[in-house]
Structure formats: structure tokens, C-alpha cells
Design an enzyme around this catalytic site. Structure first.
Site, PDB file in Angstrom:
ATOM      1  N   ASN A 150      -9.994   7.336  -8.612  1.00 49.19           N
ATOM      2  CA  ASN A 150     -10.335   6.289  -7.638  1.00 49.19           C
ATOM      3  C   ASN A 150      -9.829   6.770  -6.277  1.00 49.19           C
ATOM      4  O   ASN A 150      -8.632   6.732  -6.010  1.00 49.19           O
ATOM      5  CB  ASN A 150      -9.652   4.972  -8.049  1.00 49.19           C
ATOM      6  CG  ASN A 150      -9.891   3.861  -7.031  1.00 49.19           C
ATOM      7  OD1 ASN A 150     -10.648   4.033  -6.078  1.00 49.19           O
ATOM      8  ND2 ASN A 150      -9.229   2.734  -7.221  1.00 49.19           N
ATOM      9  N   TRP A 151     -10.772   7.234  -5.471  1.00 47.15           N
ATOM     10  CA  TRP A 151     -10.382   7.774  -4.157  1.00 47.15           C
ATOM     11  C   TRP A 151     -10.001   6.676  -3.169  1.00 47.15           C
ATOM     12  O   TRP A 151      -9.525   6.970  -2.074  1.00 47.15           O
ATOM     13  CB  TRP A 151     -11.518   8.612  -3.574  1.00 47.15           C
ATOM     14  CG  TRP A 151     -11.738   9.937  -4.255  1.00 47.15           C
ATOM     15  CD1 TRP A 151     -11.079  10.409  -5.370  1.00 47.15           C
ATOM     16  CD2 TRP A 151     -12.658  10.970  -3.870  1.00 47.15           C
ATOM     17  NE1 TRP A 151     -11.546  11.661  -5.696  1.00 47.15           N
ATOM     18  CE2 TRP A 151     -12.514  12.035  -4.795  1.00 47.15           C
ATOM     19  CE3 TRP A 151     -13.600  11.095  -2.844  1.00 47.15           C
ATOM     20  CZ2 TRP A 151     -13.270  13.205  -4.712  1.00 47.15           C
ATOM     21  CZ3 TRP A 151     -14.357  12.258  -2.762  1.00 47.15           C
ATOM     22  CH2 TRP A 151     -14.187  13.304  -3.679  1.00 47.15           C
ATOM     23  N   LYS A 152     -10.289   5.427  -3.518  1.00 46.22           N
ATOM     24  CA  LYS A 152     -10.046   4.291  -2.620  1.00 46.22           C
ATOM     25  C   LYS A 152     -10.686   4.564  -1.251  1.00 46.22           C
ATOM     26  O   LYS A 152     -11.730   5.210  -1.197  1.00 46.22           O
ATOM     27  CB  LYS A 152      -8.544   4.000  -2.528  1.00 46.22           C
ATOM     28  CG  LYS A 152      -7.931   3.807  -3.920  1.00 46.22           C
ATOM     29  CD  LYS A 152      -6.554   3.222  -3.911  1.00 46.22           C
ATOM     30  CE  LYS A 152      -6.047   3.092  -5.350  1.00 46.22           C
ATOM     31  NZ  LYS A 152      -4.746   2.453  -5.465  1.00 46.22           N
ATOM     32  N   HIS A 185     -10.444  -4.386  -9.320  1.00 51.30           N
ATOM     33  CA  HIS A 185      -9.211  -3.674  -8.943  1.00 51.30           C
ATOM     34  C   HIS A 185      -8.270  -4.663  -8.244  1.00 51.30           C
ATOM     35  O   HIS A 185      -8.730  -5.538  -7.491  1.00 51.30           O
ATOM     36  CB  HIS A 185      -9.546  -2.509  -8.012  1.00 51.30           C
ATOM     37  CG  HIS A 185      -8.380  -1.584  -7.845  1.00 51.30           C
ATOM     38  ND1 HIS A 185      -7.322  -1.891  -7.010  1.00 51.30           N
ATOM     39  CD2 HIS A 185      -8.081  -0.403  -8.433  1.00 51.30           C
ATOM     40  CE1 HIS A 185      -6.428  -0.910  -7.095  1.00 51.30           C
ATOM     41  NE2 HIS A 185      -6.860  -0.002  -7.943  1.00 51.30           N
ATOM     42  N   GLU A 244      -3.745  -1.685 -15.104  1.00 49.32           N
ATOM     43  CA  GLU A 244      -3.064  -1.175 -13.915  1.00 49.32           C
ATOM     44  C   GLU A 244      -2.001  -2.177 -13.474  1.00 49.32           C
ATOM     45  O   GLU A 244      -2.311  -3.102 -12.709  1.00 49.32           O
ATOM     46  CB  GLU A 244      -4.069  -0.971 -12.780  1.00 49.32           C
ATOM     47  CG  GLU A 244      -5.164   0.017 -13.092  1.00 49.32           C
ATOM     48  CD  GLU A 244      -5.694   0.697 -11.838  1.00 49.32           C
ATOM     49  OE1 GLU A 244      -5.736   1.931 -11.841  1.00 49.32           O
ATOM     50  OE2 GLU A 244      -6.026   0.017 -10.861  1.00 49.32           O
ATOM     51  N   GLY A 294       0.590   2.972  -6.511  1.00 44.03           N
ATOM     52  CA  GLY A 294       0.984   3.548  -5.228  1.00 44.03           C
ATOM     53  C   GLY A 294       2.474   3.515  -4.952  1.00 44.03           C
ATOM     54  O   GLY A 294       2.912   3.744  -3.824  1.00 44.03           O
ATOM     55  N   SER A 352       0.442   5.158 -10.491  1.00 44.87           N
ATOM     56  CA  SER A 352       1.306   6.331 -10.300  1.00 44.87           C
ATOM     57  C   SER A 352       1.164   7.366 -11.419  1.00 44.87           C
ATOM     58  O   SER A 352       2.128   8.037 -11.782  1.00 44.87           O
ATOM     59  CB  SER A 352       2.771   5.901 -10.126  1.00 44.87           C
ATOM     60  OG  SER A 352       2.899   5.096  -8.966  1.00 44.87           O
ATOM     61  N   GLU A 358      -6.477  -4.401  -5.741  1.00 40.77           N
ATOM     62  CA  GLU A 358      -6.603  -4.428  -4.275  1.00 40.77           C
ATOM     63  C   GLU A 358      -7.781  -5.311  -3.838  1.00 40.77           C
ATOM     64  O   GLU A 358      -7.715  -5.970  -2.809  1.00 40.77           O
ATOM     65  CB  GLU A 358      -6.745  -2.993  -3.746  1.00 40.77           C
ATOM     66  CG  GLU A 358      -5.427  -2.238  -3.866  1.00 40.77           C
ATOM     67  CD  GLU A 358      -5.562  -0.733  -4.047  1.00 40.77           C
ATOM     68  OE1 GLU A 358      -6.652  -0.176  -3.832  1.00 40.77           O
ATOM     69  OE2 GLU A 358      -4.541  -0.111  -4.417  1.00 40.77           O
ATOM     70  N   GLY A 418      -5.225   7.115  -8.727  1.00 39.32           N
ATOM     71  CA  GLY A 418      -5.406   6.913  -7.296  1.00 39.32           C
ATOM     72  C   GLY A 418      -4.927   8.134  -6.525  1.00 39.32           C
ATOM     73  O   GLY A 418      -5.605   9.169  -6.477  1.00 39.32           O
ATOM     74  N   GLY A 419      -3.747   8.036  -5.936  1.00 44.03           N
ATOM     75  CA  GLY A 419      -3.205   9.076  -5.053  1.00 44.03           C
ATOM     76  C   GLY A 419      -3.334  10.499  -5.584  1.00 44.03           C
ATOM     77  O   GLY A 419      -3.752  11.405  -4.853  1.00 44.03           O
TER      78      GLY A 419
HETATM   79  P1  13P Z   1      -2.080   5.267  -7.738  1.00 42.89           P
HETATM   80  O1  13P Z   1      -2.426   6.318  -8.766  1.00 42.89           O
HETATM   81  O2  13P Z   1      -2.112   5.774  -6.330  1.00 42.89           O
HETATM   82  O3  13P Z   1      -0.804   4.566  -8.098  1.00 42.89           O
HETATM   83  O4  13P Z   1      -3.234   4.166  -7.811  1.00 42.89           O
HETATM   84  C1  13P Z   1      -3.643   3.691  -9.037  1.00 42.89           C
HETATM   85  C2  13P Z   1      -4.880   2.931  -8.850  1.00 42.89           C
HETATM   86  O5  13P Z   1      -4.884   1.883  -8.208  1.00 42.89           O
HETATM   87  C3  13P Z   1      -6.107   3.479  -9.438  1.00 42.89           C
HETATM   88  O6  13P Z   1      -7.148   2.566  -9.381  1.00 42.89           O
END
Ligand code: 13P
Length: 256
Positions: A9-11, A97, A169, A175, A215, A99, A236-237
Site C-alpha cells: 500500500n503505497w498510500k 483502511h 491492521e 506507521g 510496521s 486512514e 505500507g512504509g
Molecule cells: P505501515 O507498514 O507503514 O505501518 O502501514 C501499514 C498499512 O497501513 C498498510 O495498509
């Protein structure tokens, strides 16, 4: 055997130049993935077509969107529908998600509708659930996640559910650098599978893919993927660094 997935997930990250460079580094690496293992890259909408073209010939690789709207078409300025995504060959879509729930006010009812839309247009939804820190501190995470499943997912038929992927999640792990321990992840994944079993029966529960997100990185992927009810990850990251994500894909291919 149920599907195992490493999803990125590149966000809201990457300019076109950065997105191209990142995708090229992944696309030009060969991995030894087996039949039931997949990689799904979910870039921002504007790069979906490019990613699809780059990955079209690459076995086991798919693209996904990070969201879709609750309607098929109409006067909804700025929104993107599941039918549009399907029309450009996108196969997956992340729905719910944390967010989106937190910053865009997406409610359980809206997510139920988005799931319907995605399924109606042949997309495979990656449905996210997970508790905030206060809930975990009160040890009320199971009830919290069960409510999320009940409110957005359990109206689906067994046939529809078979096309859904769940991503657990925990919000406190997203994050923050603080991942759930393999024990915490396994416990919740087993609980989610138990809830699916209660609602749909043993076989649908055994067949559904449940990803862990929060994470997840190269250094903890192997131990998380080794858990019997963890079928891969939503990253994510760490998915924004080609080398790191490649190691996560390799951890998936080695795990199951
Ligand atoms: P991180 O891997 O940056 O913690 O993010 C997880 C995430 O929200 C994937 O959708």
C-alpha cells in the site's frame, strides 16, 4: 491451499518519476513464487494504468486500488468507481483502511456499500479491520474487530465472501515502527477465522486469506508469515523501498 499475498500500500506517496523507478525495480526482479502466492501493488490511482502495464506480463503480480466509491457512476466530482477500476484491469481494491475511516469519515455502512460495489464489478476487496490503542489497552480488541466484521462484511453471501481478503491492521502498529508480535497477530487472525467460521462455516473460514498490516518490514516478515493464520501482509512504509519489499516477497515465498 489458501492464497498467500504480499501487498504493497503505497498510500499517498511517490511522484511519477519515483513511482516508475520503484515499480521498475520490483518488476525487473525475479522471485520464486508458487501457484498460491501473489504480490499486489496498490499505488495511488494516477499510477494504476502504468503499473498494470509494467506488471501485466509478470506472473503472480497484480495491481490494486487504495479505495473506490459507493456508487457506480454519477455526479460525484473527484470520486473513482469500482467499475472504472475494473475497466482498466485493476483486480484488487483496499476497502476500509483505518486512514480512510479516520480522516475521511468512512462509516461501516459506507464500507459495506463499497464492498458490494467492488464485488459487483468483479474486483477482489482487501477489507481492513483493526483496533485503536485504547481498545487494545482495555483488551477489548476482539469485540471491536468482530463489530467491524459484522457491520461491513457479514451481509455478504458465502460466495461473495470467498472473493474477499481480510487485512488485520491494528491502528497502534500502523506507521509507528511498533508491529504486533507474532503471538498478538496469530491470536487475532485465529479469532477472525473463528468469527468467519461461526458466520459462514468451517470451509469458508479455512479458505479466506487474512493479511497482517502494521510496521511489517523485512526484519519481522518471516516470523509474522510463519504464524499459521497469517497469510501474508499489507505493507505500507516498507513497500516504498524496493530492496525492503523484495525481501518481504522473498519471506512470503519461503514461508508457506
Ligand atoms: P505501515 O507498514 O507503514 O505501518 O502501514 C501499514 C498499512 O497501513 C498498510 O495498509
Amino acid at each position: 491451499m489458501r492464497k498467500k499475498i504480499a501487498a504493497a500500500n503505497w498510500k499517498m506517496h511517490c511522484t511519477l518519476t519515483e513511482a516508475t523507478a520503484l515499480a521498475e525495480r520490483i518488476a525487473h526482479t525475479s522471485f520464486s513464487l508458487s501457484e498460491h502466492q501473489e504480490v499486489v501493488i496498490c499505488p495511488p490511482f494516477v499510477y494504476l494504468m502504468m503499473l498494470r502495464q509494467m506488471l501485466q506480463q509478470k506472473p503472480h503480480f497484480h495491481v490494486g486500488a487504495q479505495n473506490c466509491f459507493t456508487e457506480s457512476s454519477g455526479a460525484y466530482t473527484g470520486e473513482i468507481s469500482a467499475s472504472m477500476l475494473a475497466s482498466i484491469g485493476v483486480e484488487y481494491v483496499i476497502i476500509g483502511h483505518s486512514e480512510r475511516r479516520q480522516y475521511f469519515g468512512e462509516t461501516s455502512g459506507m464500507l459495506a456499500r463499497k464492498l458490494d460495489m467492488a464485488l459487483q464489478h468483479g474486483l477482489k476487496p482487501i477489507f481492513c479491520c483493526g483496533e485503536p490503542l485504547e481498545v487494545r489497552q482495555q483488551e477489548a480488541q476482539n469485540a471491536y474487530v468482530l463489530t467491524q466484521l459484522k457491520e461491513s462484511l457479514f451481509h455478504l453471501s458465502a460466495e461473495q465472501l470467498a472473493r474477499v481478503i481480510i487485512a488485520y491492521e491494528p491502528i497502534w502498529a500502523i506507521g509507528t515502527g511498533l508491529n504486533a508480535t507474532p503471538h498478538q497477530a496469530q491470536q487475532m487472525h485465529a479469532f477472525i477465522r473463528h468469527c468467519i467460521s461461526e458466520q459462514y462455516g468451517t470451509q469458508p473460514a479455512q479458505d479466506i486469506t487474512i493479511l497482517y498490516g502494521g510496521s511489517l518490514k523485512a526484519s519481522n516478515a518471516a516470523e509474522l508469515f510463519a504464524c499459521p493464520d497469517v497469510d501474508g501482509g499489507l505493507v505500507g512504509g516498507a513497500s516504498l523501498k524496493a530492496e525492503e519489499f523484495k525481501q518481504i516477497i522473498n519471506a512470503l515465498s519461503a514461508a508457506h
